[in-house]
Write a protein that holds these residues in place. Structure first.
Motif, PDB file in Angstrom:
ATOM      1  N   THR A 368       1.095  -0.952  -0.100  1.00 60.79           N
ATOM      2  CA  THR A 368      -0.136   0.020   0.262  1.00 60.79           C
ATOM      3  C   THR A 368       0.645   1.182  -0.311  1.00 60.79           C
ATOM      4  O   THR A 368       1.672   1.319   0.734  1.00 60.79           O
ATOM      5  CB  THR A 368      -0.662  -0.001   0.611  1.00 60.79           C
ATOM      6  N   LEU A 369       0.240   2.778  -1.263  1.00 61.75           N
ATOM      7  CA  LEU A 369       1.504   3.174  -1.202  1.00 61.75           C
ATOM      8  C   LEU A 369       0.828   4.190  -0.369  1.00 61.75           C
ATOM      9  O   LEU A 369       1.439   5.556  -0.065  1.00 61.75           O
ATOM     10  CB  LEU A 369       1.411   3.590  -2.499  1.00 61.75           C
ATOM     11  N   GLY A 370      -0.488   4.165  -0.126  1.00 62.64           N
ATOM     12  CA  GLY A 370      -0.812   5.604   0.470  1.00 62.64           C
ATOM     13  C   GLY A 370      -1.773   5.684   0.512  1.00 62.64           C
ATOM     14  O   GLY A 370      -2.887   5.351  -0.744  1.00 62.64           O
ATOM     15  N   ASN A 371      -2.910   7.164   0.594  1.00 60.97           N
ATOM     16  CA  ASN A 371      -4.870   6.913   0.084  1.00 60.97           C
ATOM     17  C   ASN A 371      -4.478   8.762  -0.552  1.00 60.97           C
ATOM     18  O   ASN A 371      -4.075   9.679  -0.263  1.00 60.97           O
ATOM     19  CB  ASN A 371      -5.533   6.907   1.508  1.00 60.97           C
ATOM     20  N   ILE A 372      -4.428   8.634  -1.827  1.00 65.75           N
ATOM     21  CA  ILE A 372      -5.185   9.537  -2.651  1.00 65.75           C
ATOM     22  C   ILE A 372      -5.962   9.261  -3.879  1.00 65.75           C
ATOM     23  O   ILE A 372      -6.489   8.591  -4.629  1.00 65.75           O
ATOM     24  CB  ILE A 372      -3.536  10.260  -2.904  1.00 65.75           C
ATOM     25  N   ASP A 373      -7.096  10.275  -3.757  1.00 62.76           N
ATOM     26  CA  ASP A 373      -7.916  10.158  -5.187  1.00 62.76           C
ATOM     27  C   ASP A 373      -7.260  10.780  -6.980  1.00 62.76           C
ATOM     28  O   ASP A 373      -7.795  11.442  -6.821  1.00 62.76           O
ATOM     29  CB  ASP A 373      -9.230  11.684  -5.107  1.00 62.76           C
ATOM     30  N   LEU A 374      -7.404   9.733  -6.644  1.00 63.49           N
ATOM     31  CA  LEU A 374      -6.107   9.721  -8.060  1.00 63.49           C
ATOM     32  C   LEU A 374      -6.870  10.085  -9.197  1.00 63.49           C
ATOM     33  O   LEU A 374      -8.735   9.637  -9.224  1.00 63.49           O
ATOM     34  CB  LEU A 374      -5.689   8.363  -8.284  1.00 63.49           C
ATOM     35  N   THR A 375      -6.730  11.440 -10.135  1.00 63.16           N
ATOM     36  CA  THR A 375      -7.352  11.712 -11.337  1.00 63.16           C
ATOM     37  C   THR A 375      -6.432  11.365 -12.480  1.00 63.16           C
ATOM     38  O   THR A 375      -6.765  11.034 -13.724  1.00 63.16           O
ATOM     39  CB  THR A 375      -7.959  12.482 -10.863  1.00 63.16           C
ATOM     40  N   CYS A 376      -5.256  11.125 -11.939  1.00 60.34           N
ATOM     41  CA  CYS A 376      -4.224  11.581 -13.692  1.00 60.34           C
ATOM     42  C   CYS A 376      -2.667  11.381 -12.763  1.00 60.34           C
ATOM     43  O   CYS A 376      -2.033  10.782 -12.309  1.00 60.34           O
ATOM     44  CB  CYS A 376      -4.169  12.711 -14.569  1.00 60.34           C
ATOM     45  N   THR A 377      -2.122  10.182 -13.294  1.00 58.60           N
ATOM     46  CA  THR A 377      -0.393   9.756 -13.364  1.00 58.60           C
ATOM     47  C   THR A 377       0.031   9.627 -14.447  1.00 58.60           C
ATOM     48  O   THR A 377      -0.493  10.299 -15.483  1.00 58.60           O
ATOM     49  CB  THR A 377      -0.515   8.239 -13.041  1.00 58.60           C
ATOM     50  N   TYR A 378       1.358  10.085 -14.366  1.00 60.31           N
ATOM     51  CA  TYR A 378       2.563  10.527 -15.441  1.00 60.31           C
ATOM     52  C   TYR A 378       3.729  10.244 -15.202  1.00 60.31           C
ATOM     53  O   TYR A 378       3.894  10.519 -13.939  1.00 60.31           O
ATOM     54  CB  TYR A 378       2.361  12.106 -16.191  1.00 60.31           C
ATOM     55  N   ARG A 379       4.353   9.037 -15.649  1.00 59.33           N
ATOM     56  CA  ARG A 379       5.975   8.909 -15.280  1.00 59.33           C
ATOM     57  C   ARG A 379       6.617   9.529 -16.552  1.00 59.33           C
ATOM     58  O   ARG A 379       6.583   9.441 -17.674  1.00 59.33           O
ATOM     59  CB  ARG A 379       5.712   7.170 -15.983  1.00 59.33           C
ATOM     60  N   ALA A 380       7.211  10.449 -15.349  1.00 55.18           N
ATOM     61  CA  ALA A 380       8.510  11.622 -16.745  1.00 55.18           C
ATOM     62  C   ALA A 380       9.649  10.974 -16.892  1.00 55.18           C
ATOM     63  O   ALA A 380       9.790   9.347 -16.814  1.00 55.18           O
ATOM     64  CB  ALA A 380       8.225  12.646 -15.670  1.00 55.18           C
ATOM     65  N   ASP A 382      12.955  10.755 -16.973  1.00 53.41           N
ATOM     66  CA  ASP A 382      13.791  10.931 -15.501  1.00 53.41           C
ATOM     67  C   ASP A 382      13.249   9.510 -14.335  1.00 53.41           C
ATOM     68  O   ASP A 382      13.956   8.988 -13.985  1.00 53.41           O
ATOM     69  CB  ASP A 382      14.293  11.453 -15.045  1.00 53.41           C
ATOM     70  N   GLY A 383      12.395   8.462 -15.051  1.00 50.44           N
ATOM     71  CA  GLY A 383      11.753   7.745 -13.910  1.00 50.44           C
ATOM     72  C   GLY A 383      11.066   8.034 -12.938  1.00 50.44           C
ATOM     73  O   GLY A 383      10.321   7.534 -11.984  1.00 50.44           O
ATOM     74  N   SER A 384      10.941   9.760 -12.808  1.00 45.90           N
ATOM     75  CA  SER A 384      10.033  10.139 -11.275  1.00 45.90           C
ATOM     76  C   SER A 384       8.629  10.066 -11.593  1.00 45.90           C
ATOM     77  O   SER A 384       8.453   9.825 -12.984  1.00 45.90           O
ATOM     78  CB  SER A 384      10.289  11.767 -11.109  1.00 45.90           C
ATOM     79  N   LEU A 385       7.928  10.051 -10.817  1.00 50.60           N
ATOM     80  CA  LEU A 385       6.391   9.567 -10.668  1.00 50.60           C
ATOM     81  C   LEU A 385       5.236  10.960 -10.094  1.00 50.60           C
ATOM     82  O   LEU A 385       5.952  11.874  -9.543  1.00 50.60           O
ATOM     83  CB  LEU A 385       6.106   8.583 -10.154  1.00 50.60           C
ATOM     84  N   TRP A 386       4.411  11.237 -11.226  1.00 46.67           N
ATOM     85  CA  TRP A 386       3.649  11.969 -11.270  1.00 46.67           C
ATOM     86  C   TRP A 386       1.907  11.975 -11.201  1.00 46.67           C
ATOM     87  O   TRP A 386       1.043  11.190 -11.450  1.00 46.67           O
ATOM     88  CB  TRP A 386       3.481  13.701 -12.021  1.00 46.67           C
ATOM     89  N   LEU A 387       1.926  12.796 -10.374  1.00 47.07           N
ATOM     90  CA  LEU A 387      -0.122  12.215  -9.339  1.00 47.07           C
ATOM     91  C   LEU A 387      -1.563  13.097  -9.250  1.00 47.07           C
ATOM     92  O   LEU A 387      -0.234  13.980  -8.610  1.00 47.07           O
ATOM     93  CB  LEU A 387       0.366  10.508  -8.264  1.00 47.07           C
ATOM     94  N   THR A 388      -1.512  13.158  -9.054  1.00 45.89           N
ATOM     95  CA  THR A 388      -2.691  14.519  -9.224  1.00 45.89           C
ATOM     96  C   THR A 388      -4.172  13.877  -8.251  1.00 45.89           C
ATOM     97  O   THR A 388      -4.195  12.409  -8.622  1.00 45.89           O
ATOM     98  CB  THR A 388      -3.403  15.150 -10.423  1.00 45.89           C
ATOM     99  N   SER A 389      -4.658  14.640  -7.820  1.00 47.14           N
ATOM    100  CA  SER A 389      -6.304  14.451  -6.882  1.00 47.14           C
ATOM    101  C   SER A 389      -6.580  16.044  -7.317  1.00 47.14           C
ATOM    102  O   SER A 389      -5.845  16.721  -8.103  1.00 47.14           O
ATOM    103  CB  SER A 389      -5.637  14.487  -5.451  1.00 47.14           C
ATOM    104  N   PRO A 390      -7.391  16.215  -7.068  1.00 48.81           N
ATOM    105  CA  PRO A 390      -8.280  17.152  -7.555  1.00 48.81           C
ATOM    106  C   PRO A 390      -7.407  18.367  -6.715  1.00 48.81           C
ATOM    107  O   PRO A 390      -8.108  19.590  -7.262  1.00 48.81           O
ATOM    108  CB  PRO A 390      -9.672  17.103  -6.772  1.00 48.81           C
ATOM    109  N   GLU A 391      -7.324  18.944  -6.082  1.00 52.41           N
ATOM    110  CA  GLU A 391      -6.670  19.963  -5.209  1.00 52.41           C
ATOM    111  C   GLU A 391      -4.456  20.138  -5.192  1.00 52.41           C
ATOM    112  O   GLU A 391      -4.320  21.001  -4.762  1.00 52.41           O
ATOM    113  CB  GLU A 391      -7.000  19.819  -3.758  1.00 52.41           C
ATOM    114  N   GLU A 392      -4.381  19.102  -5.684  1.00 52.19           N
ATOM    115  CA  GLU A 392      -2.264  19.032  -5.332  1.00 52.19           C
ATOM    116  C   GLU A 392      -1.910  18.165  -6.758  1.00 52.19           C
ATOM    117  O   GLU A 392      -2.713  17.007  -7.180  1.00 52.19           O
ATOM    118  CB  GLU A 392      -2.237  18.953  -4.468  1.00 52.19           C
ATOM    119  N   ARG A 393      -0.851  18.216  -7.003  1.00 47.97           N
ATOM    120  CA  ARG A 393       0.069  17.349  -7.692  1.00 47.97           C
ATOM    121  C   ARG A 393       1.380  16.884  -6.708  1.00 47.97           C
ATOM    122  O   ARG A 393       1.384  17.604  -5.379  1.00 47.97           O
ATOM    123  CB  ARG A 393       0.361  17.596  -8.589  1.00 47.97           C
ATOM    124  N   TRP A 394       1.207  15.392  -6.915  1.00 49.75           N
ATOM    125  CA  TRP A 394       2.358  15.212  -6.214  1.00 49.75           C
ATOM    126  C   TRP A 394       3.582  14.157  -6.933  1.00 49.75           C
ATOM    127  O   TRP A 394       3.327  13.486  -7.783  1.00 49.75           O
ATOM    128  CB  TRP A 394       1.426  13.617  -5.268  1.00 49.75           C
TER     129      TRP A 394
END
Length: 1001
Positions: A368-380, A382-394
C-alpha cells in the motif's frame, strides 16, 4: 515547504509500504463462469458427464440423456438412430475406441458405436441394479459399478464377469473404480475402499476403514476419498503407525483434480478450488456459490473436457468454468474508476476514489502506497512519478523524495486529465473545464501563452523524441506544439477519429485513438480501416509491444493487431486491417474508460499489459496467451425442406418438388463456442465458399434439380480451422416437367406443332393457289365456251352454207373446185380451232383420272356423254396416268368429231388385278382402214403406240353403222403406285401441281 501532520501521515503511508491483508476465501477469478438452468434449456439434476470424440458433451440426468455443443442442448431419446431402452440414465463412459456407454438408473448398459447399438443386461452377466459409474481399464476392459456389485467386461468378451468375494471384494453397493497412474486399481464399495496392484488377483482393504463414496487422484499420486457428505480423507494402502482414528483434512462430498493440479471440491452450496498443497493457507481457497452465480445449490459431479473446461453438474443445471486469457486483479470491493501506471519494478500502481494507492503484480496486490483520490498519473522520462488529485500534484522522484504541489486557487477542485513534460522540463497539464496549461517556474500559463490552440479539453498529452508536444482534443482535432509554434490538424488534414482520446508515440510516427477509429501520422494522416463492418470505437489506450504488435483498448474490448499486419498497414494504408478481439468472453469486465483516468491501457516493465475499466483492472501476458490448438469437429445435424426435417445421412434423396433447403450444422467447441466461425459451400450451386460467421444454418432457395454436395468447415476461437469439415451428399429430384423425357416429349410436340403449322400454312397457300387456278380455269372455260358457241358455230354455219352453195354448182366447174378447196381449208381451220378450245378447257384438269375425263367428255359431248367409275379410285403412276389420259381424250375426241353418235359412254374400272378403261359410242363406226389402225389422221396409231409404251393392252372394235368401242387394260403392278406411298404420292402431286401450273404460266 512545511507539511502538516495529516500530510505527514500520508507521506509516511506513501513511503512505508504496508502489507496487503488477504481474505480467507475469494470468488473465483481468472475463470469465465457460465451457468445454464431450465430457463436456458439445460437439464436439471445433472449426475454425470462424458465427451465423445466428435466433441459433444453428453449429460446424464434424472430427466434423461442430453448432449451439448456449447450452444444448444438436445434431448437424446435416440442415439445414432437407435432408441434408448430407458430414458432414465445414470452412468456415462466414452472408451478410447470412441464408443458411448450409457448406464441405466434401473439397470442395463447401452453401448453405441458408429452403426450399431448393443444392450447389455443381467443376461449378459451384468450385475443387476442401477449402473452408478463405468471405468475403462488400461487394457481396454470396462468395469461397471452397480448397486449390487462390480462387473468386469474383458476386451473382446461378450459377457460380464462378476467380481466378488472370490476376488476379495465385498458384493455390495459399488460406487466407483479408479486406476491410478501407477496402475493400481481402487474400488469404492459400501464399507470402504479396496485396492489391488498390477498382477495381483485379490483386493485388499485400504485405510481409513470407513465408508467412502468417491475417489480422486492428485498429481502426486495421493488418493483422496470422500464420505459423500462433507469430509475428505487421504486414502492409504496401509494404516499409519498406531492405526489412529481417521481425521478428515478437507470438507466436501466429491473432488476432481484438473490438468493444472487444482483441486476442485464439491460442497453443499459451494464449489471450492484449492491449489497445492491443498491444505493450509497456501491452498488459497476460492469459491463459487449459488450467491455469486452457480446454477444450483448442490454441486453433484465434476468433469474436465478435452479443452480444459471444468463442468459442474448441480441439482438445478450445470456450470462451466473456463480459464480466461485476462487475469483480473482480485479486490474485496470493486474499483471506482481506477487509474493505472507502470511502476519502476515489474508491476503497476493502481488508485481510485475508493481504494488506497497500491502496487500490484500478476500475483495480486503487494504494498500500500497511501491514500489519494487519483485523477491522473504520469511517468516522466527521468523515472519520477507524478500523481494528481483534485487539489494537488504529487511528485515522487527516482530517489524516493516526495513533494506535494497544490493547484493554484482558481484551479483547486479541478481534475487533471493529462500531463507531459516538454524538452525544457516544463510541465503541460490539461485541467477539466479549465483548459491546457504550461507550468513554468511555478506559474500556470493558459495554453503556454500560445495562440491557435483549441479551446476544448485536451484528452491526452505526449512528448515525442524531438521534444514536441502532441495534444489530442475533442471534436477530431490534434495539436502539435513545437517551440512556440502551433499547428492544429483536423478533418481537412485527413484526420477522422472523432473525439481524440489517446496518443502513442511510435518512433517517427504518432498513433491517435478516438471515439470513431484509429489513425497515424507520418508526415500526413492515415486512417485505419479494420476488416469487417465495425470500426474501432472509443479507443482510450494504445500500446506497441516489443514484438511489434499494436494493442488497442476501446469500447468494444481489446484489439490486438499482429506486427506483420501493422507493417503491411503502414505500407498499404487502405488495407482492411485484421485484428484479434478480447472481450467479456476472455474475462474483461466492462469496457475501456472514456474520460478519466486515462490512458486505460499501460504496459509494465515485465511486458505485461494492464487494462482499466470502470470497475476492474485486468492484465495479460502477450508472450504467453493461452491458445486452443484443437480444431473443432464439424457435424451436419439435419436438413429441412418444405417444412419437413430429414436426418443428415449421406446420399439423401429429397422428395420430388423440393426446392428450398435449410441445413443445420454445428462444431462442438466447448471453450468459446460463441466465436466458432463457419464457412460452407454447396457444390453444384456455389462457386465459392460462403462466409457464415457464427451462424449455424445454411439456407438455399429455388434450387434446380440435380446432385449436390454440401461442405462445411469451422474454426475455433483462435482461428484453428478444421479443413476436412463435414459433408452431406443430397439429390434434388426433378419434377416430371424437368426430366429428359419431358424435354424430349416437349421437343417432339414442338416439332409436331411446327410441322402442323407448316402444313396448315402450306395447305392455306395451296388452297389459295387452287382458288386462283380454279378462277383462271373458269375464265378459260368461259372463253372456250364463248368461242365454241359463237365463233365456231358461226364458222360451222358458214361452212355448211358454202357447202350447200358448192353442191348447187356443176360438177367439174372451176368455181366449185375453188369453193371445195376453200371449204377443205376452212375445215382444217375449224379442226384446229376446236382443238385449241379443247386444250383451253383442259389445261388444268382435275387431279384424278375419272373427274379429269368426265370434265373433258362433258365439254366435248355435252348431254350425249356419260361416265361410270367402278371400284375405289387408286393412284396411278404418273406415266400411266399421262398416257391413259391422252388415249382416252383421243377416243372421246374422235367420238365427238367423227362418230356422229347420240351416246358416248366412258367406263373406268379399278380392279385389284389391274385397271380397265372403255370408251364406246353408238355412232357411224369406222371403216376397215380405220379399224386397222391406219386412219387418215393416224390418231388410232398413236393410241396403240402409247398403250404399248406403258405395257398395256389396247383393243379397238368398230364397224360401219355399229359404233366404236375402245378397250384399254393394264396390270396393277404397272398401273398403281406403291401401296404404302400411294396416298403420299397423291398429296404431293396435289401440292405440286398448282406450282407447276403457275410456273407454266
Amino acid at each position: 515547504m512545511s507539511i502538516s501532520f495529516p500530510r505527514l501521515a500520508l507521506l509516511l503511508a506513501f513511503l512505508l509500504f504496508s502489507p496487503v491483508a488477504r481474505c480467507g476465501t475469494h470468488p473465483l477469478v481468472d475463470y469465465a463462469h457460465t451457468a445454464w438452468n431450465g430457463q436456458r434449456g439445460a437439464p436439471a439434476d445433472v449426475l454425470q458427464f462424458t465427451q465423445t470424440p466428435d466433441g459433444w458433451l453428453w449429460i446424464s440426468s434424472s430427466n434423461g440423456l442430453f448432449r451439448f455443443d456449447g450452444m444448444d442442448f438436445q434431448r437424446m431419446d435416440t442415439v445414432q438412430g437407435h432408441r434408448l431402452p430407458s430414458t432414465s440414465t445414470l452412468g456415462l463412459l466414452t472408451t478410447r475406441d470412441g464408443r458411448l456407454w450409457v448406464g441405466g438408473r434401473f439397470g442395463g448398459i447401452s453401448v453405441f458405436s458408429k452403426d450399431t447399438m448393443r444392450f447389455l443386461t443381467e443376461a449378459d452377466g451384468l450385475p443387476k441394479g442401477g449402473v452408478m459409474t463405468m471405468t475403462e481399464g488400461p487394457d481396454g476392459s470396462v468395469w461397471a459399478a452397480t448397486t449390487t456389485g462390480l462387473g468386469h467386461l474383458a476386451p473382446g468378451a461378450r459377457r460380464f464377469r462378476r467380481v466378488g468375494m472370490e476376488d476379495g471384494l465385498p458384493e455390495n453397493w459399488t460406487r466407483q473404480v479408479l486406476f491410478g497412474r501407477d496402475g493400481r486399481q481402487w474400488v469404492a464399495v459400501t464399507g470402504g475402499i479396496y485396492f489391488r496392484d498390477p498382477g495381483e488377483t485379490r483386493f485388499r482393504r485400504a485405510w481409513p476403514y470407513i465408508n467412502l463414496m468417491a475417489m480422486a487422484e492428485a498429481p502426486d499420486g495421493t488418493i483422496w476419498g470422500s464420505d459423500g457428505i462433507d469430509k475428505h480423507y487421504r486414502v492409504l494402502s496401509r494404516p499409519p503407525p498406531g492405526n489412529p482414528v481417521p481425521r478428515a483434512e478437507l470438507g466436501g462430498n466429491g473432488a476432481l483434480f484438473d490438468r493444472d493440479g487444482n483441486m476442485w471440491i464439491l460442497k453443499v452450496n459451494a464449489l471450492e478450488r484449492r491449489k497445492p498443497p491443498y491444505v493450509g493457507k497456501a491452498a488459497q481457497p476460492w469459491q463459487l456459490t449459488k450467491t455469486n452465480g452457480m446454477s444450483g445449490p448442490l454441486p453433484q459431479t465434476a468433469f474436465e473436457d478435452r479443452e480444459g473446461n471444468l463442468w459442474i453438474g448441480t441439482s438445478a443445471g450445470l456450470d462451466r468454468l473456463r480459464r480466461t486469457r485476462l487475469h483480473t486483479v482480485p479486490v474485496d470491493t470493486a474499483f471506482d474508476r481506477p487509474g493505472v501506471i507502470a511502476d519502476e519494478r515489474e508491476g503497476v500502481i493502481i488508485g481510485d476514489w475508493r481504494h488506497a494507492l497500491r502496487r500490484y503484480t500478476a500475483a495480486g496486490p503487494q504494498e500500500t502506497l497511501g491514500n489519494i483520490d487519483l485523477t491522473c498519473t504520469y511517468r516522466a522520462p527521468d523515472g519520477s512519478l507524478w500523481l494528481t488529485s483534485p487539489e494537488e500534484r504529487w511528485h515522487r522522484s527516482a530517489s524516493g523524495v516526495l513533494t506535494r504541489l497544490p493547484h493554484p486557487p482558481h484551479l483547486a477542485g479541478s481534475d487533471a486529465q493529462a500531463m507531459t513534460i516538454d524538452r525544457k522540463g516544463r510541465m503541460w497539464i490539461s485541467m477539466s473545464n479549465k483548459g491546457l496549461f504550461m507550468i513554468d517556474g511555478g506559474k500556470w500559463r493558459r495554453d503556454g501563452d500560445l495562440p491557435g490552440l483549441p479551446a476544448g479539453l485536451a484528452m491526452a498529452l505526449a512528448t515525442d523524441r524531438a521534444g514536441r508536444i502532441w495534444a489530442a482534443y475533442l471534436d477530431n482535432r490534434v495539436a502539435l506544439i513545437d517551440d512556440g509554434r502551433v499547428r492544429v490538424f483536423d478533418e481537412a488534414d485527413g484526420l477522422r477519429v472523432g473525439s481524440a482520446q489517446s496518443l502513442l508515440l511510435d518512433g517517427p510516427r504518432v498513433w491517435v485513438g478516438g471515439k470513431n477509429g484509429l489513425a497515424w501520422y507520418d508526415g500526413r494522416w492515415h486512417n485505419a480501416a479494420p476488416a469487417g463492418r465495425q470500426a474501432f470505437r472509443g479507443i482510450s489506450g494504445l500500446v506497441r509491444t516489443g514484438n511489434g504488435d499494436l494493442w488497442l483498448h476501446g469500447s468494444d474490448g481489446i484489439s490486438r493487431i499482429a506486427a506483420a499486419d501493422v507493417k503491411r498497414l503502414l505500407r498499404e494504408p487502405g488495407w482492411a486491417l485484421p485484428y484479434e478481439r478480447f472481450d467479456a468472453l476472455d474475462g474483461l469486465v466492462g469496457s475501456a474508460e472514456q474520460m478519466r483516468p486515462l490512458p486505460s491501457l499501460v504496459e509494465s516493465k515485465d511486458g505485461r499489459l494492464w487494462f482499466a475499466t470502470a470497475s476492474e483492472v485486468a492484465s495479460i501476458d502477450p508472450a504467453n496467451i493461452a491458445r486452443n490448438r484443437l480444431a473443432p469437429p464439424v457435424q451436419v445435424l439435419s436438413l429441412r425442406s418444405r417444412d419437413l426435417s430429414y436426418p443428415a445421412r449421406d446420399a439423401l434423396r429429397l422428395p420430388v418438388g423440393s426446392r428450398d433447403l435449410r441445413i443445420a450444422y454445428t462444431a462442438p467447441s466447448l471453450a468459446i463456442p460463441e466465436r466458432v466461425r463457419f464457412r460452407y459451400k454447396l457444390e453444384g450451386f456455389d462457386d465459392d465458399w460462403q462466409e457464415a460467421g457464427t451462424r449455424r444454418e445454411a439456407v438455399y432457395t429455388n434450387l434446380g434439380p440435380g446432385s449436390y454436395r454440401f461442405r462445411v468447415v469451422a474454426a475455433n476461437e483462435d482461428g484453428v480451422w478444421n479443413e476436412s469439415g463435414a459433408t452431406l451428399a443430397l439429390t434434388v429430384p426433378p419434377r416430371f416437367v424437368e426430366t429428359r423425357w419431358f424435354a424430349a416429349l416437349a421437343l417432339l410436340l414442338a416439332a409436331l406443332l411446327l410441322g402442323g403449322i407448316y402444313l396448315l400454312h402450306v395447305r392455306r397457300l395451296t388452297a389459295r393457289m387452287q382458288d386462283r387456278m380454279q378462277a383462271r380455269l373458269a375464265e378459260r372455260e368461259r372463253i372456250a365456251r364463248g368461242l365454241h358457241d359463237t365463233l365456231l358455230q358461226s364458222v360451222q354455219g358458214l361452212i355448211m352454207l358454202f357447202g350447200n352453195q358448192a353442191r348447187n354448182l356443176p360438177i367439174g366447174a372451176e368455181e366449185r373446185r375453188k369453193i371445195e378447196e376453200t371449204l377443205d381449208l376452212a375445215d382444217e381451220l375449224m379442226t384446229e380451232g376446236r382443238d385449241y378450245i379443247s386444250d383451253l378447257r383442259t389445261a388444268c384438269e382435275p387431279a384424278e383420272l375419272g373427274p379429269a375425263l368426265a370434265q373433258y367428255g362433258s365439254v366435248l359431248l355435252r348431254d350425249r356423254f356419260t361416265c361410270h367409275v367402278h371400284g375405289a379410285p387408286r393412284t396411278l403412276t404418273p406415266r400411266v396416268r399421262d398416257e391413259l389420259l391422252a388415249i382416252a381424250r383421243e377416243a372421246l375426241f374422235n367420238a365427238s368429231r367423227h362418230a356422229g353418235a347420240d351416246a358416248v359412254e366412258l367406263i373406268i374400272d379399278y380392279r385389284p388385278e389391274g385397271l380397265v378403261l372403255t370408251v364406246r359410242d353408238d355412232g357411224c363406226g369406222m371403216p376397215a382402214a380405220g379399224a386397222d389402225g391406219r386412219p387418215r389422221h393416224y390418231g388410232v396409231v398413236g393410241m396403240y403406240e402409247r398403250a404399248a409404251a406403258v405395257g398395256a393392252a389396247l383393243a379397238l372394235d368398230s364397224a360401219p353403222g355399229k359404233g366404236t368401242s375402245l378397250h384399254f387394260e393394264i396390270p396393277a403392278e404397272l398401273a398403281y403406285a406403291g401401296h404404302r406411298s400411294a396416298a403420299i404420292f397423291h398429296r404431293l402431286r396435289q401440292r405440286r401441281r398448282p406450282r407447276a401450273m403457275s410456273e407454266s404460266r
